[in-house]
Structure formats: structure tokens, C-alpha cells
Design a protein around this motif. Structure first.
Motif, PDB file in Angstrom:
ATOM      1  N   GLU B  30      -0.382  -5.094  -8.400  1.00 36.31           N
ATOM      2  CA  GLU B  30       0.944  -4.971  -9.039  1.00 36.31           C
ATOM      3  C   GLU B  30       1.704  -6.304  -9.067  1.00 36.31           C
ATOM      4  OE1 GLU B  30       2.238  -2.102 -10.432  1.00 36.31           O
ATOM      5  OE2 GLU B  30       3.823  -3.470 -11.100  1.00 36.31           O
ATOM      6  N   ASP B  31       1.670  -7.011  -7.943  1.00 36.65           N
ATOM      7  CA  ASP B  31       2.369  -8.301  -7.867  1.00 36.65           C
ATOM      8  C   ASP B  31       1.369  -9.460  -7.941  1.00 36.65           C
ATOM      9  OD1 ASP B  31       1.117  -7.809  -5.498  1.00 36.65           O
ATOM     10  OD2 ASP B  31       2.769  -8.500  -4.232  1.00 36.65           O
ATOM     11  N   GLY B  32       0.259  -9.212  -8.613  1.00 41.76           N
ATOM     12  CA  GLY B  32      -0.791 -10.221  -8.716  1.00 41.76           C
ATOM     13  C   GLY B  32      -0.360 -11.423  -9.542  1.00 41.76           C
ATOM     14  N   GLU B  33      -0.993 -12.556  -9.264  1.00 42.88           N
ATOM     15  CA  GLU B  33      -0.665 -13.788  -9.987  1.00 42.88           C
ATOM     16  C   GLU B  33      -1.858 -14.290 -10.779  1.00 42.88           C
ATOM     17  OE1 GLU B  33       2.220 -16.658  -7.813  1.00 42.88           O
ATOM     18  OE2 GLU B  33       0.832 -15.877  -6.291  1.00 42.88           O
ATOM     19  N   TYR B  34      -1.569 -14.814 -11.938  1.00 45.87           N
ATOM     20  CA  TYR B  34      -2.594 -15.407 -12.797  1.00 45.87           C
ATOM     21  C   TYR B  34      -2.112 -16.770 -13.248  1.00 45.87           C
ATOM     22  CZ  TYR B  34      -5.684 -16.226 -16.773  1.00 45.87           C
ATOM     23  OH  TYR B  34      -6.591 -16.769 -17.642  1.00 45.87           O
ATOM     24  N   ALA B 128      -9.873   0.577  -5.440  1.00 43.61           N
ATOM     25  CA  ALA B 128     -10.399  -0.467  -6.328  1.00 43.61           C
ATOM     26  C   ALA B 128     -10.266  -1.859  -5.729  1.00 43.61           C
ATOM     27  CB  ALA B 128      -9.648  -0.416  -7.659  1.00 43.61           C
ATOM     28  N   LEU B 129     -11.065  -2.770  -6.243  1.00 44.60           N
ATOM     29  CA  LEU B 129     -10.905  -4.187  -5.944  1.00 44.60           C
ATOM     30  C   LEU B 129     -10.053  -4.792  -7.048  1.00 44.60           C
ATOM     31  CD1 LEU B 129     -14.541  -5.223  -4.950  1.00 44.60           C
ATOM     32  CD2 LEU B 129     -12.558  -5.141  -3.425  1.00 44.60           C
ATOM     33  N   ARG B 130      -9.056  -5.566  -6.653  1.00 42.85           N
ATOM     34  CA  ARG B 130      -8.207  -6.208  -7.666  1.00 42.85           C
ATOM     35  C   ARG B 130      -7.887  -7.638  -7.249  1.00 42.85           C
ATOM     36  NH1 ARG B 130      -5.866  -0.928  -8.213  1.00 42.85           N
ATOM     37  NH2 ARG B 130      -6.408  -0.125 -10.285  1.00 42.85           N
ATOM     38  N   PHE B 131      -7.471  -8.424  -8.244  1.00 38.93           N
ATOM     39  CA  PHE B 131      -7.073  -9.791  -7.957  1.00 38.93           C
ATOM     40  C   PHE B 131      -5.662  -9.826  -7.381  1.00 38.93           C
ATOM     41  CE2 PHE B 131     -10.088 -10.262 -11.537  1.00 38.93           C
ATOM     42  CZ  PHE B 131     -11.010 -11.090 -10.934  1.00 38.93           C
ATOM     43  N   ARG B 132      -5.557 -10.397  -6.208  1.00 41.85           N
ATOM     44  CA  ARG B 132      -4.238 -10.730  -5.670  1.00 41.85           C
ATOM     45  C   ARG B 132      -3.747 -11.980  -6.382  1.00 41.85           C
ATOM     46  NH1 ARG B 132      -0.386 -11.833  -5.084  1.00 41.85           N
ATOM     47  NH2 ARG B 132       1.139 -12.058  -3.410  1.00 41.85           N
ATOM     48  N   SER B 133      -4.690 -12.890  -6.618  1.00 41.45           N
ATOM     49  CA  SER B 133      -4.392 -14.043  -7.466  1.00 41.45           C
ATOM     50  C   SER B 133      -5.686 -14.544  -8.080  1.00 41.45           C
ATOM     51  CB  SER B 133      -3.716 -15.168  -6.671  1.00 41.45           C
ATOM     52  OG  SER B 133      -4.626 -15.747  -5.773  1.00 41.45           O
ATOM     53  N   ARG B 134      -5.572 -15.034  -9.260  1.00 38.98           N
ATOM     54  CA  ARG B 134      -6.708 -15.630  -9.978  1.00 38.98           C
ATOM     55  C   ARG B 134      -6.227 -16.920 -10.582  1.00 38.98           C
ATOM     56  NH1 ARG B 134     -11.638 -13.563 -13.738  1.00 38.98           N
ATOM     57  NH2 ARG B 134     -12.643 -14.231 -11.823  1.00 38.98           N
ATOM     58  N   GLN B 135      -6.862 -17.998 -10.151  1.00 36.85           N
ATOM     59  CA  GLN B 135      -6.528 -19.321 -10.648  1.00 36.85           C
ATOM     60  C   GLN B 135      -7.709 -19.841 -11.460  1.00 36.85           C
ATOM     61  OE1 GLN B 135      -5.574 -22.046  -7.474  1.00 36.85           O
ATOM     62  NE2 GLN B 135      -3.792 -22.845  -8.536  1.00 36.85           N
ATOM     63  N   VAL B 136      -7.459 -20.263 -12.691  1.00 36.49           N
ATOM     64  CA  VAL B 136      -8.496 -20.851 -13.527  1.00 36.49           C
ATOM     65  C   VAL B 136      -8.261 -22.347 -13.523  1.00 36.49           C
ATOM     66  CG1 VAL B 136      -9.682 -20.717 -15.739  1.00 36.49           C
ATOM     67  CG2 VAL B 136      -8.201 -18.823 -15.011  1.00 36.49           C
TER      68      VAL B 136
END
Lengths: 151, 151, 151
Positions: B30-34, B128-136
Motif C-alpha cells: 500500500e505504501d510501496g515506493e517505485y 502475497a509477496l509485494r514490493f516494499r520498494s523497487r528501484q530501477v
């Protein structure tokens, strides 16, 4: 063991892509061999490669030279490897994996620098897995003058 | 867990490549960062990225805008990821994977659009597995004006 | 089974990349189907593909023709596949994997030849895993005149 071998391959790629060249010799056994060769030479059984190191010491010298001379145009690599094919051999594992290496120049230009195969012989060296030999067989006969970093 | 994480990464790529952008926010907590950032900024510790979303809501807004405004030249992506490197962390998993994204224009022209790394923090979010943060982290500093879709 | 399926996919790529075309039909069930189709046609539900073989016999004929006529400019491929997504189905497995194929011309020129997806139905055929059908869905509508080898 499959997992551990895949981790070794990924870790190697990571070290090069990060520019952590000092880590490079440590992936090899003390008397490990590293060679870059064209597919054409490889299939013809010609031993002449584009780059050759016959021991960890030679690799350390090479890294030292790269760091000191610094004559090359700065650039980085990005490796992409396909799933390796692994076969047990008498002394360890024979491993083959398809690879593509992109080269990113300092101005940002990105090109497909090399495609080919890694042909590896991997051994258990104490607690670690290391390359007894790693052969990079390049698909193309066009050898770029910028091939100064290991692949 | 390694398998489940790899499936998450592949499913994410599939959603983007299929153009199913509405699925994109659901991969994040919900509060994930991209964030998309250049290697240069990342290594200099500069927080300024090329694209940033600080919550699932911001991602939904972005998708909505893309669908409504539709100002960009139509194109699709094709992701290729190398094997991820996974480390357990206090809150979940720290995951890194090399990536290459090709961009295919409507007339069929295909280019290497981006190479770099995903630096992910992945958490168990309910079942489920979800991204807490995903940095490209992009290798190139050349940022294409066509970077409107998430990578 | 995941491992065995991944090995099948890697072995197939290896056979094509090595130029061992005679091995190609053996990856398919006797009445196996092989098709190359554009994403556009695939999404429109158009059955017209760029290449089609409806049985192992047709594949053998195709290989024979390639070996005999030899009309094409010599070149090799290099496949890179991402991790496959595998689902059990009634008759076996439905498998999808992202792919990129590089083409290396005899003079060494290397290009991104094709990107897309493999959509496979894989069955247990006696002791082996084989393709019941393999569909190559190409991202680009630009079909190169040099598409004579299977992908």
C-alpha cells in the motif's frame, strides 16, 4: 549445487558490472585459466584467444595495469545470462551459459557489445566454488578495440 | 521462497510487457515506493530520480493519466531479467537483478531501451509477496523522452 | 519438473545456436506444431503465421531444404531467455517465457533480431518432455527477409 553455481555466475557478473575488478581474480582457482576466444577459432580448434590469463596472479597483474594505466575510455558493462546447463564431471562441473554483454559509454550510449557462451569448469575449492577455467566464446569475429575489461 | 520471488519478478515483467498497466500498482505494498534513477545519481547518493511514486495510490493516478492523456507514441516493452540475487533482511528480502528492456515502436522498430538493475525490497503482505520498494537503476544517463511507462 | 522444463528450453536454444538444426524436430511430439506469428496477428486472433510446421515430418523437410538449398546468407543466432512461467494444464504444462534472439552475420555484425515470447504446451512423451506446440510471438511486425532458421 545448481543454486550455488548459478549464484557464482551471477556474483561474477555483478562484480564486473559494478566495476569491482579487484574481486575478479578471486572467482578463480589459484591456477585457474581465463580466456576470451572467437567462435571461429574455438570451432577450428585454434588455441589463440583475444585475452588469456593462466593464473590468478596474471589476473591480478591485469587488474593492476587497468587501474594504473587507465588508458581506456571509461565505460561499464551490463551482463545478461541465460539459465546455465550443468553437467557433473570428474573434477567438478562443466557449465555452459548463453550471455549478452551491453556496453555503456560515459556519454550514455548503449550497445550490444558481445554475445556468446561461457564454457566453464567449476571446482570446489575449499568451501567455495571457483572457476578452474572460464572460456568466453564470442559469436562475432569483430573484436572491438575497447575490449580491455574482462567479460 | 526463491521460486516465489522469481515468479513475482517474472509476473511483474509480464504485466508491463502485456500492456496490462492496471495490474502494476498491485505488485506494491500500500505504501510501496517505485523509483527510476540513473546509476550516476544512485552512486552519488542523489535522491532525485526520473520517475517516483510513493504509494500505490500515486501509481494508480499515473496509470490513469497514461490511459486518459494518451499523448505518447504507442510502443511496447520486452523485459529480460537475469537470475536475481536474494538476501534475507530484517523486514523481508533484498533482491537485485540485472535487466534489459527492449522497446518496440508501432512501426516495429526495436531498440535496446534500457539496461540496469532492479534493487528491490520485497515483503510478505498477507498471503502475497509485494514490493516494499523497487528501484530501477539505469546504466545510462541518456534519458529518453519516451520514458512514460514504468519499467 | 520446473528444472526439467527449464533444461528443455535451454537445450532447444543451444541446438539452434549451435547450428545443430537436425536436432530441432526431436524437441517436438510426433504431431507437434511450431509457429512463428506476430503479436499483432496473435492478439487479433488471426491464425496466419510467418512460419508453420504441423508435424515433426514437416520440420524434418524444412531442415532438409535449408541444408540443401543453402540460399541464405550464413548467420548464427544467440538466444537469451528469461525465467519461464509454468502452469499445469490438463495435458501437461503451459509455459511462457520472454526471449531475445541476436543474429550474428558472417562478417560479425550483431543485431537484435527478434524479441517476444514463447508460448509452449509441453507434454511428457514417454520418458522425455517434448513440445506439443510451440508458438513464437514476435513483438515486431517488421519481418526480416532473413527469417529462414527456426527461432
Amino acid at each position: 549445487m545448481h543454486e550455488a553455481i548459478e549464484d557464482l555466475l551471477a556474483d561474477y557478473a555483478e562484480a564486473i558490472d559494478d566495476g569491482a575488478l579487484e574481486r575478479w581474480p578471486g572467482f578463480f582457482a589459484e591456477d585457474g585459466e581465463y580466456q576470451i576466444i572467437t567462435r571461429e577459432s574455438h570451432e577450428a580448434g585454434l588455441p589463440v584467444g583475444i585475452m588469456y590469463c593462466g593464473s590468478r596472479g596474471m589476473m591480478e597483474d591485469r587488474v593492476q595495469a587497468l587501474r594504473t594505466a587507465n588508458i581506456y575510455e571509461p565505460h561499464t558493462y551490463r551482463h545478461l545470462l541465460a539459465r546455465p546447463r550443468i553437467q557433473r564431471s570428474a573434477e567438478g562441473f562443466a557449465v555452459r551459459s548463453n550471455l549478452c554483454v551491453f556496453r555503456i559509454a560515459q556519454d550514455g550510449e548503449t550497445v550490444v557489445f558481445a554475445t556468446g557462451r561461457y564454457l566453464d569448469r567449476i571446482v570446489e575449492d575449499g568451501a567455495a566454488l571457483r572457476f578452474r577455467s572460464r572460456q568466453v566464446v564470442l559469436d562475432s569475429r569483430r573484436i572491438d578495440i575497447l575490449l580491455v575489461l574482462p567479460l
